[in-house]
Design a protein around this motif. Structure first.
Motif, mmCIF file in Angstrom:
data_model
loop_
_atom_site.group_PDB
_atom_site.id
_atom_site.type_symbol
_atom_site.label_atom_id
_atom_site.label_comp_id
_atom_site.label_asym_id
_atom_site.label_seq_id
_atom_site.Cartn_x
_atom_site.Cartn_y
_atom_site.Cartn_z
ATOM 1 N N TYR A 214 0.688 -1.106 -0.324
ATOM 2 C CA TYR A 214 -0.031 0.205 0.071
ATOM 3 C C TYR A 214 0.768 1.283 0.410
ATOM 4 O O TYR A 214 0.677 2.024 -0.511
ATOM 5 C CB TYR A 214 -1.139 -0.214 1.080
ATOM 6 N N LEU A 216 3.818 1.021 -1.590
ATOM 7 C CA LEU A 216 3.601 1.737 -2.997
ATOM 8 C C LEU A 216 2.246 2.056 -3.746
ATOM 9 O O LEU A 216 2.353 3.368 -4.440
ATOM 10 C CB LEU A 216 3.842 0.245 -3.702
ATOM 11 N N THR A 217 1.970 2.040 -3.481
ATOM 12 C CA THR A 217 0.068 2.036 -4.267
ATOM 13 C C THR A 217 0.058 3.873 -3.943
ATOM 14 O O THR A 217 -0.090 4.335 -4.479
ATOM 15 C CB THR A 217 -1.229 1.862 -3.788
ATOM 16 N N ARG A 219 2.839 5.612 -3.656
ATOM 17 C CA ARG A 219 3.358 6.272 -4.333
ATOM 18 C C ARG A 219 2.737 6.871 -5.776
ATOM 19 O O ARG A 219 2.794 7.691 -6.217
ATOM 20 C CB ARG A 219 5.126 6.064 -4.637
ATOM 21 N N ALA A 220 2.509 5.061 -6.096
ATOM 22 C CA ALA A 220 1.807 5.318 -7.296
ATOM 23 C C ALA A 220 1.084 6.162 -7.622
ATOM 24 O O ALA A 220 -0.072 7.168 -8.779
ATOM 25 C CB ALA A 220 1.313 3.939 -7.920
ATOM 26 N N LYS A 221 -0.071 6.900 -6.603
ATOM 27 C CA LYS A 221 -0.955 7.960 -6.854
ATOM 28 C C LYS A 221 -0.541 9.527 -7.068
ATOM 29 O O LYS A 221 -0.690 10.055 -6.876
ATOM 30 C CB LYS A 221 -1.718 7.811 -5.264
ATOM 31 N N GLY A 222 0.638 9.558 -6.867
ATOM 32 C CA GLY A 222 1.688 10.437 -7.217
ATOM 33 C C GLY A 222 1.360 11.629 -6.166
ATOM 34 O O GLY A 222 2.030 13.011 -5.673
ATOM 35 N N LEU A 223 1.340 11.222 -4.882
ATOM 36 C CA LEU A 223 1.609 11.833 -3.077
ATOM 37 C C LEU A 223 2.567 12.033 -2.870
ATOM 38 O O LEU A 223 3.954 11.638 -3.462
ATOM 39 C CB LEU A 223 1.148 10.886 -2.868
ATOM 40 N N LYS A 224 3.147 13.550 -2.176
ATOM 41 C CA LYS A 224 4.284 13.805 -1.805
ATOM 42 C C LYS A 224 5.186 12.690 -1.101
ATOM 43 O O LYS A 224 4.306 12.316 -0.398
ATOM 44 C CB LYS A 224 4.700 15.554 -1.229
ATOM 45 N N GLU A 225 6.093 13.152 -1.642
ATOM 46 C CA GLU A 225 7.391 12.095 -0.312
ATOM 47 C C GLU A 225 6.449 12.171 1.257
ATOM 48 O O GLU A 225 6.588 11.722 1.854
ATOM 49 C CB GLU A 225 8.467 12.379 -0.408
ATOM 50 N N ARG A 231 1.496 10.753 6.052
ATOM 51 C CA ARG A 231 0.329 9.925 6.073
ATOM 52 C C ARG A 231 -0.039 8.090 5.941
ATOM 53 O O ARG A 231 -1.163 7.670 7.330
ATOM 54 C CB ARG A 231 -1.094 10.157 4.916
ATOM 55 N N HIS A 232 0.645 7.773 5.516
ATOM 56 C CA HIS A 232 0.780 6.568 4.976
ATOM 57 C C HIS A 232 1.541 5.578 5.994
ATOM 58 O O HIS A 232 1.473 4.474 6.395
ATOM 59 C CB HIS A 232 0.796 6.037 3.297
#
Ligand SMILES: Nc1ncnc2c1ncn2[C@@H]1O[C@H](COP(=O)(O)OP(=O)(O)OP(=O)(O)O)[C@@H](O)[C@H]1O
Ligand SMILES: [Mg+2]
Lengths: 316, 331
Positions: A214, A216-217, A219-225, A231-232
């Motif tokens: 999740y 990886l998910t 990051r695949a959403k384009g969220l900032k580091e 959050r994750h």
């Protein structure tokens, strides 16, 4: 939830009775007597007998235990055999100094451990991570008494920058600055070890989460580091951290015995050592029961926090 | 002529391993995806499908892998040379991915609504309310009843099929130009699989999106895709239209996969597989990588790796078909 709490309360009672039983009989079976410390008494068997009668130490053990338990239920921890004063009074006198020391150390430790733990996990394998790992290894393996003596030698004896003992300077009006000066060395000693310990837990917790699908998910959403991290990752890595911190909370109460000893800190730790050595039964019993209660309570608190951090955990 | 949505050129992806040489999970793979097309990528477990998919989003580094060389060109821009910030703007927005395992690809401690709306709010400036409503609409279209209520559910409270619908809604949230579906139905049972595939097909009908559809099951590929690429040990062995691949498969490996996919629905029997086992990437055979399992193996197959040859036939849209086999000679 209610039945869960009820169950835990019953468990708590069982644990407390068990701990007090074991402590009580172990203490009495251990060699030595409370009057050993008093040479005059030792020479005078008559006085000893009178004293024992007075303190009801001549009665069978199970009767002694029973009356102790009854008194405890009334909120009476008994009277110290050495100080001849109520145990509760002795505790309330010493607890503030200990809480000041252990509480400050816990805060300082977390203040360093949280960012450093996160940093070394996020930068895993880098130079920075290796340095942090090296220092945590040192922190975990340095014994407190040794680090304490080293610091005293350096900062108190040679450099004369900081006081080596006690809570405040005797004969001077208490001031905030004076307290801080006395706190620095013991806090450094105490927080080094625990910070190192927490850093390892935080790092391991985060690394475990970072490898999950999740993340990886996310990051695949384009969220900032930073969003991925706060959050994750962090929320999912909280559980092991909550565990170690809450398990260390009961020891805020007992104080750090060795460190208090080294720094002549007028707190619980030194008193507990003395009480044990001099077979001050009521004091030792009180401390053990209180610590056991705190351990159980902190565990309960940790369990409730788990449920807060992880919606998959539900108690019934 | 219009441009491809995605061009992958000579992609080579490696993993550092204990062996002296890094493991090449993907070796000089090239292909294009055109607007509105569904391209299938098929191969057994370990053939490099997921690695290819992650490389397209340049996310391989998070799996400890590295793109050694190659270009990933999305709508004319090589994303491997873009700064990370620009690539982030594409991820989830222009290029979205659906992973294989719907349980582990959702964050267990955030509710479903939060996980969908965060994609929307990352890539567009709309209010919380609007993105919430948009997410509810996505869930509803994905076939989730009670969508409003489900928004507040946590992943563990949903069934596998529902979770995958959530994952798909997340991927479609920003109407991407390219959807990468990495075995989206492998973890699901057959009826749910059919529903999910139906939904994906319906989404494709609008024609605005292209899709790379990854699967190890040629049967599913046949249902979904316009074109197929067959992958083996990090290489492409054959490409062609779905029709041609099924009608006249040229590579022995493709033929074996087709055989396997025909037998798949025999109940009570264990899952059919291609005979022989997938080669170890750190210890690949000489010559054609498939030759140890190939029924038509010849001497040359053991000595040299065949090139990927164009078969001369092109499909309706003028795209070439290719095969990598010494047995193939132009008819
Ligand atoms: N994190 C990793 N570390 C090392 N090697 C890896 C890693 N991930 C993949 N590989 C290598 O890459 C090869 C291809 O993996 P990939 O996940 O792309 O296979 P796949 O075709 O998606 O298979 P599956 O059907 O099982 O998903 C694997 O055989 C493995 O050797
Ligand atoms: Mg895969």
């Amino acid at each position: 939830m209610r039945s869960f709490l009820t169950k835990r309360m019953i468990q708590t009672l069982v644990v407390l009775v068990g701990v007090s039983l074991i402590t009580f009989f172990m203490m009495n079976l251990a060699p030595g007597d409370p009057f050993m410390m008093d040479p005059e008494m030792r020479m005078n068997p008559e006085a000893v007998a009178r004293w024992k009668e007075l303190r009801q130490l001549d009665r069978p053990l199970h009767e002694q235990y029973y009356s102790w338990l009854v008194n405890l239920l009334k909120g009476d921890f008994g009277i110290s055999l050495i100080h001849n004063r109520p145990v509760l009074e002795l505790i309330t006198e010493r607890l503030p100094a200990t809480l000041l020391l252990t509480g400050t150390s816990l805060l300082v430790a977390l203040l360093f451990a949280v960012p450093l733990g996160i940093l070394s996990a996020v930068k895993q394998g880098t130079f920075l991570d290796k340095w942090i790992s090296f220092f945590t290894l040192c922190g975990v393996s340095l014994p407190n008494f040794w680090l304490g003596m080293l610091l005293i030698l350096l900062f108190a004896y040679h450099l004369n920058w900081l006081p080596a003992s006690s809570l405040r300077t005797v004969g001077v009006a208490a001031s905030f600055y004076d307290y801080i000066k006395h706190l620095i060395l013991p806090v450094v000693v105490l927080s080094t070890g625990s910070a190192a310990y927490y850093i390892r837990y935080i790092r391991a917790g985060i690394l475990e989460v970072i490898g999950q699908d999740y993340i990886l998910t996310a990051r695949a959403k384009g969220l900032k580091e930073s969003t991925v991290l706060f959050r994750h990752i962090l929320r999912n890595s909280m559980i092991p951290v909550v565990t170690v911190v809450s398990l260390s909370l009961p020891f805020l109460f007992t104080g750090a015995m060795v460190t208090e000893y080294v720094f002549s800190w007028p707190g619980m730790g030194r008193w507990i050592i003395m009480a044990t050595l001099s077979r001050d039964y009521p004091s030792v019993l009180a401390v053990n029961v209180i610590v056991a209660a705190l351990v159980v309570l902190c565990n309960l608190g940790a369990d409730l926090l788990y449920a807060y951090f992880d919606p998959r955990i539900k108690y019934r | 002529m219009r441009m491809p949505v995605l061009q992958v050129k000579e992609l080579t992806a490696i993993f550092d391993s204990n062996t002296p040489e890094a493991v090449k999970a993907v070796d000089r793979v090239s292909f294009s995806i055109w607007p509105g097309e569904v391209v299938g990528l098929v191969g057994e477990s370990g053939s490099g499908k997921t690695v290819t998919a992650l490389s397209i989003l340049n996310l391989l580094s998070h799996k400890k892998g590295k793109i050694e060389r190659g270009e990933i060109i999305y709508k004319g821009v090589d994303i491997l040379s873009l700064p990370e910030k620009k690539v982030r703007e594409l991820r989830g927005n222009e290029m979205a991915i659906i992973f294989q395992e719907p349980l582990t690809s959702l964050n267990p401690v955030l509710n479903v609504g939060r996980q969908i709306t965060e994609v929307i709010s990352t890539h567009s400036r709309i209010s919380r309310r609007e993105s919430w409503e948009k997410a509810v609409g996505l869930l509803r279209r994905a076939g989730i009843s009670d969508a409003e209520k489900r928004m507040k559910a946590y992943p563990h409270q949903l069934s596998g099929g529902m979770r995958q619908r959530v994952v798909i809604s997340m991927a479609l949230a920003c109407s991407p130009g390219l959807l990468i579906a990495d075995e989206p139905t492998t973890a699901l049972d057959v009826t749910i699989q059919a529903q999910i595939l139906d939904y994906l097909r319906k989404v494709m009908e609008k024609g605005r999106m292209s899709m790379l559809f990854v699967s190890h099951d040629l049967g599913v590929i046949g249902e979904m895709c316009d074109r197929v690429m067959v992958m083996y040990a990090g290489r492409i062995l054959e490409t062609g239209t779905t029709m041609e691949i099924f009608k006249t498969p040229l590579h022995p490996y493709t033929r074996a996969l087709i055989e396997v996919s025909k037998n798949i629905s025999v109940p009570g029997k264990k899952l059919p597989v291609v005979t022989g086992s997938v080669p170890d990437l750190s210890n690949l055979p000489m010559g054609c990588k498939f030759h140890p399992r190939c029924p038509q193996v010849r001497k040359v197959c053991r000595e040299a790796e065949p090139p990927l040859k164009s078969t001369g036939s092109t499909n309706l849209k003028g795209r070439v078909c290719q095969v990598r086999c010494w047995n193939y000679t132009k008819i």
